[in-house]
Design an enzyme around this catalytic site. Structure first.
Site, PDB file in Angstrom:
ATOM      1  N   TYR A 127     -68.762 -20.099  35.248  1.00 62.88           N
ATOM      2  CA  TYR A 127     -67.680 -19.988  34.272  1.00 62.88           C
ATOM      3  C   TYR A 127     -67.692 -18.658  33.519  1.00 62.88           C
ATOM      4  O   TYR A 127     -66.994 -18.502  32.530  1.00 62.88           O
ATOM      5  CB  TYR A 127     -67.737 -21.171  33.292  1.00 62.88           C
ATOM      6  CG  TYR A 127     -67.489 -22.523  33.941  1.00 62.88           C
ATOM      7  CD1 TYR A 127     -67.279 -22.643  35.303  1.00 62.88           C
ATOM      8  CD2 TYR A 127     -67.453 -23.683  33.186  1.00 62.88           C
ATOM      9  CE1 TYR A 127     -67.064 -23.877  35.900  1.00 62.88           C
ATOM     10  CE2 TYR A 127     -67.229 -24.923  33.764  1.00 62.88           C
ATOM     11  CZ  TYR A 127     -67.039 -25.015  35.122  1.00 62.88           C
ATOM     12  OH  TYR A 127     -66.816 -26.244  35.684  1.00 62.88           O
ATOM     13  N   LYS A 173     -79.689 -27.196  42.021  1.00 57.18           N
ATOM     14  CA  LYS A 173     -79.464 -27.200  43.468  1.00 57.18           C
ATOM     15  C   LYS A 173     -80.264 -26.033  44.045  1.00 57.18           C
ATOM     16  O   LYS A 173     -79.743 -25.195  44.801  1.00 57.18           O
ATOM     17  CB  LYS A 173     -77.947 -27.047  43.740  1.00 57.18           C
ATOM     18  CG  LYS A 173     -77.547 -27.182  45.186  1.00 57.18           C
ATOM     19  CD  LYS A 173     -77.463 -28.611  45.676  1.00 57.18           C
ATOM     20  CE  LYS A 173     -77.191 -28.649  47.160  1.00 57.18           C
ATOM     21  NZ  LYS A 173     -77.098 -30.034  47.694  1.00 57.18           N
ATOM     22  N   ASP A 206     -76.768 -33.435  43.638  1.00 54.68           N
ATOM     23  CA  ASP A 206     -76.017 -34.471  44.383  1.00 54.68           C
ATOM     24  C   ASP A 206     -76.725 -35.825  44.297  1.00 54.68           C
ATOM     25  O   ASP A 206     -76.082 -36.864  44.106  1.00 54.68           O
ATOM     26  CB  ASP A 206     -75.727 -34.050  45.828  1.00 54.68           C
ATOM     27  CG  ASP A 206     -76.840 -33.256  46.479  1.00 54.68           C
ATOM     28  OD1 ASP A 206     -77.835 -32.951  45.792  1.00 54.68           O
ATOM     29  OD2 ASP A 206     -76.735 -32.938  47.675  1.00 54.68           O
ATOM     30  N   ASP A 230     -70.601 -29.852  33.450  1.00 54.43           N
ATOM     31  CA  ASP A 230     -69.194 -30.207  33.270  1.00 54.43           C
ATOM     32  C   ASP A 230     -68.879 -31.455  34.083  1.00 54.43           C
ATOM     33  O   ASP A 230     -68.326 -32.443  33.587  1.00 54.43           O
ATOM     34  CB  ASP A 230     -68.339 -29.014  33.718  1.00 54.43           C
ATOM     35  CG  ASP A 230     -66.868 -29.188  33.420  1.00 54.43           C
ATOM     36  OD1 ASP A 230     -66.512 -30.152  32.713  1.00 54.43           O
ATOM     37  OD2 ASP A 230     -66.071 -28.351  33.882  1.00 54.43           O
ATOM     38  N   ASP A 234     -68.450 -35.723  32.774  1.00 57.40           N
ATOM     39  CA  ASP A 234     -67.277 -36.584  32.965  1.00 57.40           C
ATOM     40  C   ASP A 234     -67.680 -37.855  33.715  1.00 57.40           C
ATOM     41  O   ASP A 234     -67.180 -38.946  33.423  1.00 57.40           O
ATOM     42  CB  ASP A 234     -66.172 -35.857  33.756  1.00 57.40           C
ATOM     43  CG  ASP A 234     -65.254 -35.038  32.857  1.00 57.40           C
ATOM     44  OD1 ASP A 234     -65.752 -34.496  31.847  1.00 57.40           O
ATOM     45  OD2 ASP A 234     -64.051 -34.929  33.158  1.00 57.40           O
TER      46      ASP A 234
END
Ligand code: NAI
Ligand code: MG
Length: 334
Positions: A127, A173, A206, A230, A234
């Site tokens: 970002y 990751k 994941d 982010d 959610d």
């Protein structure tokens, strides 16, 4: 005792933003009346409507206004979100995005007994918006620094210590993104060594996304990079009853902005049925950050009482109450 005074900047924004903001301000006003608190609200403009009127989504005076306040409450802005929130977060160096996910009474939810906190790095990663676009290709650069990784890891462990939480999970990751996530994990591991009383584990993003659904009770504090945080936050909001119940804070050394996780909800905007509890709980997080722990606890307790009674709930929670009726119910409990 001397009365504590705070100047609070408010950014109502677009869509349901102004509806949930006025609910939260009325709750804070009632709280202040009953306590030794003086809150001065300064309303600032930003968002789609501001851009249509002035040509810019985030006017300079709004940024200055937030800087000159003790804390800021932000509701939601529409299509201009990335022109408003990203510059606010990066411009004020609000390096932590703090997103608790907790099951409240009477809120329909899928998971078990969830009470976790996601600590998301808020200033870099993908970002940072460094990239380029040709006709048939796009490139985004992912920026990870030791400085930002170290301060977010410290924040996560300090929070675990303060709130007596047992475990910090570093989500990454690094098996694929070995340069960037590699540095992030290495830094978290080094910080963990200074907090021997807190259990530390590492999990690939994941697998973490799946485990959040299968065994949400496993998680306590999660610390991760910007985009993973982010997405996972959610997902966590979905576990505990959806966006109407999810508060958050953007926190730096000097400044902080508290906002519900949800956006402008164009499908229900203007109808007066938005759930104001995410915004009200965000106001509670703001009081906690200001050091007003009793006032913060009072807000959360009042929200829990309203939920327990189950009489005044907005449609997303299965009720038929209006936004201002929920705010009034919270005010009565205060
Ligand atoms: P959204 O969060 O606005 O809405 C998603 C769904 O959740 C909708 O069905 C909505 O009705 C429902 N919902 C959200 N908040 C609710 C509440 N308080 N009470 C009851 N129901 C609620 O996300 P969406 O639709 O993806 O985005 C809409 C606009 O908001 C876009 O323009 C987007 O750019 C902006 N946005 C702004 C954010 C911010 O200001 N921080 C964050 C996310 C989106
Ligand atoms: Mg999001």
């Amino acid at each position: 005792m001397k009365m504590k005074r705070y100047r609070i900047a408010t950014i109502p924004g677009d869509g349901i933003g102004p509806e949930v903001m006025s609910a939260a301000v009325s709750v804070l006003e009632t709280l202040a009346e009953n306590r030794n608190l003086a809150l001065e609200f300064v309303e600032l403009q930003a968002g789609d409507k501001t851009k249509a009127e002035t040509g810019v989504a985030l006017p300079e005076e709004t940024l200055r206004g937030v800087e000159q306040s003790d804390a800021c409450l932000f509701a939601a802005v529409g299509e201009t979100a990335k022109e408003v929130i990203l510059p606010l977060r990066q411009g004020l160096d609000l390096y932590v995005n703090l997103r608790p996910a907790k099951v409240y009474p009477n809120v329909p939810h899928v998971g078990g007994d969830v009470d976790l906190v996601i600590v998301r790095e808020n200033t870099e990663g993908l970002y940072r918006m460094i990239g380029d676009r040709g006709p048939d290709w796009g490139v985004s650069m992912r920026v990870i620094t030791r400085r930002a990784s170290e301060r977010i890891a410290r924040f996560a462990f300090d929070l675990a210590r303060r709130e007596r939480r047992r475990r910090v999970t570093c989500v990454h990751k690094a098996n694929v993104l070995d340069t960037t996530c590699g540095l992030f994990v290495e830094t978290c591991r080094n910080v963990a060594a200074a907090y021997p009383e807190i259990e530390y584990e590492e999990m690939i993003v994941d697998a973490c996304a799946m485990k959040l659904i299968l065994t949400p009770g496993h998680f306590d504090v999660l610390v991760t990079t910007n985009m993973f945080g982010d997405i996972l936050s959610d997902e966590a909001a979905g576990l505990v009853g959806g966006l109407g119940m999810a508060p958050s804070g953007n926190i730096g050394e000097k400044h902080a902005i508290f906002e519900p996780v949800h956006g402008t909800a164009p499908d229900i905007a203007g109808r007066g049925v938005a759930n104001p509890l995410a915004m009200i709980l965000s106001a509670g997080m703001m009081l906690e950050w200001l050091g007003e722990r009793d006032a913060a606890a009072a807000i959360e307790e009042a929200v829990i009482k309203v939920l327990r009674k189950g009489e005044t709930l907005t449609p997303d929670l299965g009720g038929s109450a209006r936004t201002e009726e929920v705010a009034a119910a919270v005010q009565r409990e205060l």
